[in-house]
Design a protein around this motif. Structure first.
Motif, PDB file in Angstrom:
ATOM      1  N   ASP A 128      37.529  35.785  49.412  1.00 15.42           N
ATOM      2  CA  ASP A 128      38.777  35.558  50.133  1.00 15.42           C
ATOM      3  C   ASP A 128      38.858  34.157  50.741  1.00 15.42           C
ATOM      4  N   GLY A 129      37.804  33.382  50.546  1.00 22.03           N
ATOM      5  CA  GLY A 129      37.797  32.022  51.071  1.00 22.03           C
ATOM      6  C   GLY A 129      37.241  31.884  52.477  1.00 22.03           C
ATOM      7  N   MET A 130      36.755  32.982  53.035  1.00 22.87           N
ATOM      8  CA  MET A 130      36.149  32.917  54.364  1.00 22.87           C
ATOM      9  C   MET A 130      34.773  32.276  54.249  1.00 22.87           C
ATOM     10  N   THR A 131      34.439  31.477  55.243  1.00 27.61           N
ATOM     11  CA  THR A 131      33.181  30.730  55.213  1.00 27.61           C
ATOM     12  C   THR A 131      32.275  31.120  56.369  1.00 27.61           C
ATOM     13  N   SER A 132      31.008  30.878  56.176  1.00 22.46           N
ATOM     14  CA  SER A 132      30.026  31.088  57.238  1.00 22.46           C
ATOM     15  C   SER A 132      28.927  30.046  57.086  1.00 22.46           C
ATOM     16  N   TYR A 133      28.272  29.741  58.200  1.00 20.62           N
ATOM     17  CA  TYR A 133      27.261  28.688  58.215  1.00 20.62           C
ATOM     18  C   TYR A 133      26.056  29.114  59.027  1.00 20.62           C
ATOM     19  N   ALA A 134      24.928  28.550  58.673  1.00 19.38           N
ATOM     20  CA  ALA A 134      23.766  28.677  59.534  1.00 19.38           C
ATOM     21  C   ALA A 134      24.050  27.870  60.801  1.00 19.38           C
ATOM     22  N   SER A 142      33.320  24.308  50.575  1.00 21.47           N
ATOM     23  CA  SER A 142      34.664  24.491  50.022  1.00 21.47           C
ATOM     24  C   SER A 142      34.535  24.717  48.528  1.00 21.47           C
ATOM     25  N   ARG A 143      35.638  25.051  47.918  1.00 20.93           N
ATOM     26  CA  ARG A 143      35.630  25.241  46.467  1.00 20.93           C
ATOM     27  C   ARG A 143      36.971  24.829  45.895  1.00 20.93           C
ATOM     28  N   ASP A 144      36.930  24.471  44.636  1.00 20.78           N
ATOM     29  CA  ASP A 144      38.138  24.166  43.873  1.00 20.78           C
ATOM     30  C   ASP A 144      38.211  25.207  42.764  1.00 20.78           C
ATOM     31  N   ASN A 145      39.068  26.193  42.936  1.00 18.12           N
ATOM     32  CA  ASN A 145      39.124  27.284  41.975  1.00 18.12           C
ATOM     33  C   ASN A 145      39.606  26.817  40.595  1.00 18.12           C
ATOM     34  N   ALA A 146      40.434  25.802  40.581  1.00 10.93           N
ATOM     35  CA  ALA A 146      40.923  25.290  39.293  1.00 10.93           C
ATOM     36  C   ALA A 146      39.780  24.678  38.486  1.00 10.93           C
ATOM     37  N   LYS A 147      38.808  24.121  39.196  1.00 11.07           N
ATOM     38  CA  LYS A 147      37.668  23.496  38.520  1.00 11.07           C
ATOM     39  C   LYS A 147      36.439  24.412  38.524  1.00 11.07           C
ATOM     40  N   ASN A 148      36.541  25.558  39.184  1.00 15.06           N
ATOM     41  CA  ASN A 148      35.385  26.450  39.332  1.00 15.06           C
ATOM     42  C   ASN A 148      34.174  25.685  39.862  1.00 15.06           C
ATOM     43  N   ALA A 205      24.244  29.048  44.667  1.00 18.11           N
ATOM     44  CA  ALA A 205      23.968  30.376  44.121  1.00 18.11           C
ATOM     45  C   ALA A 205      25.239  31.208  44.157  1.00 18.11           C
ATOM     46  N   ALA A 206      25.256  32.258  43.350  1.00 15.57           N
ATOM     47  CA  ALA A 206      26.433  33.114  43.266  1.00 15.57           C
ATOM     48  C   ALA A 206      26.028  34.563  43.097  1.00 15.57           C
ATOM     49  N   VAL A 207      26.867  35.427  43.646  1.00 12.95           N
ATOM     50  CA  VAL A 207      26.653  36.866  43.499  1.00 12.95           C
ATOM     51  C   VAL A 207      28.013  37.551  43.590  1.00 12.95           C
ATOM     52  N   ASN A 208      28.147  38.629  42.841  1.00 15.46           N
ATOM     53  CA  ASN A 208      29.413  39.360  42.837  1.00 15.46           C
ATOM     54  C   ASN A 208      29.286  40.535  43.807  1.00 15.46           C
ATOM     55  N   VAL A 209      29.669  40.291  45.062  1.00 14.10           N
ATOM     56  CA  VAL A 209      29.642  41.338  46.078  1.00 14.10           C
ATOM     57  C   VAL A 209      30.928  41.292  46.880  1.00 14.10           C
ATOM     58  N   VAL A 210      31.178  42.341  47.636  1.00 10.53           N
ATOM     59  CA  VAL A 210      32.374  42.378  48.477  1.00 10.53           C
ATOM     60  C   VAL A 210      32.269  41.315  49.569  1.00 10.53           C
ATOM     61  N   SER A 211      33.407  40.924  50.083  1.00  2.72           N
ATOM     62  CA  SER A 211      33.464  39.772  50.984  1.00  2.72           C
ATOM     63  C   SER A 211      32.599  39.949  52.228  1.00  2.72           C
ATOM     64  N   TYR A 212      32.626  41.116  52.866  1.00  2.00           N
ATOM     65  CA  TYR A 212      31.895  41.232  54.135  1.00  2.00           C
ATOM     66  C   TYR A 212      30.396  41.126  53.894  1.00  2.00           C
ATOM     67  N   TYR A 213      29.923  41.567  52.752  1.00  2.00           N
ATOM     68  CA  TYR A 213      28.493  41.496  52.467  1.00  2.00           C
ATOM     69  C   TYR A 213      28.070  40.098  52.062  1.00  2.00           C
TER      70      TYR A 213
END
Length: 126
Positions: free
Chosen positions: A54-60, A70-76, A96-104
């Motif tokens: 959903d585009g929500m971000t988190s940081y250490a 950030s990301r550019d979805n058009a450029k992946n 890194a990438a993983v296919n999980v629900v947003s809250y997780y």
């Protein structure tokens, strides 16, 4: 085949900035949880930042206010803008990438991420 390729690392003096990129192929960044991690020699891998579907971000905590994911979805492509760099930011940075629900996405341990790039080195001198 899914691939992540990092770039943009380098050597910079303390206080400087770098922008890392993570070009992806075989996945759509808008449908994945993606993140940046780093590992310094002799230390454990640590989370840097994440962005969910959903585009929500988190940081250490140590990166808040200095790093921006950030990301550019058009450029992946995923990015990490790093400002006010410190010598302790010196590390190999991985996306890194993983296919999980947003809250997780923001709480999942790094071991959950199955897709990793090879890393790009960031060196910050004092």
């Amino acid at each position: 085949q899914v691939q992540l390729v990092e770039s943009g690392g380098g050597s910079v003096q303390a206080g400087g900035s770098l922008r890392l990129s993570c070009a992806t192929s075989g996945l759509t960044t808008s449908t994945y949880c993606t993140g940046w991690f780093r590992q310094a020699p002799g230390k454990e891998r640590e989370r840097v930042a994440r962005i969910d579907k959903d585009g929500m971000t988190s940081y250490a905590d140590s990166m808040k206010g200095r790093f921006t994911i950030s990301r550019d979805n058009a450029k992946n492509t995923l990015y990490l803008q790093m400002n006010s760099l410190k010598p302790e930011d010196t590390a190999m940075y991985y996306c890194a990438a993983v296919n999980v629900v947003s809250y997780y996405c923001h709480t999942a341990p790094s071991s959950v991420f199955p897709i990793w790039g090879h890393g790009t080195q960031v060196t910050v001198s004092s």
